[in-house]
Design a protein around this motif. Sequence first.
Motif, short mmCIF file in Angstrom:
data_model
loop_
_atom_site.label_atom_id
_atom_site.label_comp_id
_atom_site.label_asym_id
_atom_site.label_seq_id
_atom_site.Cartn_x
_atom_site.Cartn_y
_atom_site.Cartn_z
N ASP A 185 0.89 -1.21 -0.05
CA ASP A 185 -0.06 0.01 0.10
C ASP A 185 0.92 1.24 0.08
OD1 ASP A 185 -3.17 0.43 0.67
OD2 ASP A 185 -1.81 2.28 1.45
N THR A 186 0.31 2.36 -0.45
CA THR A 186 1.00 3.45 -0.73
C THR A 186 1.17 4.11 0.83
OG1 THR A 186 -1.06 4.69 -0.85
CG2 THR A 186 0.47 4.23 -2.74
N SER A 187 0.38 3.68 1.81
CA SER A 187 0.47 4.21 3.17
C SER A 187 1.15 3.38 3.92
CB SER A 187 -1.05 4.47 3.67
OG SER A 187 -1.13 4.80 4.97
N TRP A 188 1.93 4.00 4.94
CA TRP A 188 2.86 3.19 5.73
C TRP A 188 2.11 2.55 6.77
CZ3 TRP A 188 3.71 3.74 10.82
CH2 TRP A 188 3.51 5.01 11.54
N ARG A 213 0.34 -0.60 5.54
CA ARG A 213 1.35 -1.44 5.41
C ARG A 213 1.66 -2.23 6.62
NH1 ARG A 213 3.90 2.42 2.35
NH2 ARG A 213 5.70 2.37 3.69
N ASP A 219 11.18 -2.44 3.70
CA ASP A 219 10.31 -1.18 3.70
C ASP A 219 11.06 0.13 4.12
OD1 ASP A 219 7.04 -0.89 3.34
OD2 ASP A 219 7.93 0.70 4.79
#
Length: 100
Positions: A49-52, A55, A82
């Motif tokens: 996902d673009t959002s940590w 993730r 990551d």
Amino acid sequence: LDAGDAVPALITALSDKTVEVRFLAAGTLKIIGQAAAAAVPSLSQALGDTSWHVRHAAAEALKAIGKDAAGAVPALIEALGDENAEVRFFAAGALKAIGD
């Protein structure tokens, strides 16, 4: 009604356009734990996902699922690289939970 009954809707929510919905879906799957095993493929995708935040929550959910999350091992290994330390930390924890 069993918490596992919510898993299909939560799997759908992991693909929502809103970050908060995706984050909360992953967090709820974590609470459900092993009964959320059907979500492993979607949680594996959420590790990208673009959002940590998403993730991180996905890695935590996979940790909570444990051995039944074995299908997520390749995505979790990738998550060890990551950019976010929390994601890396929880990816390592998930791998340990799967391997125990």
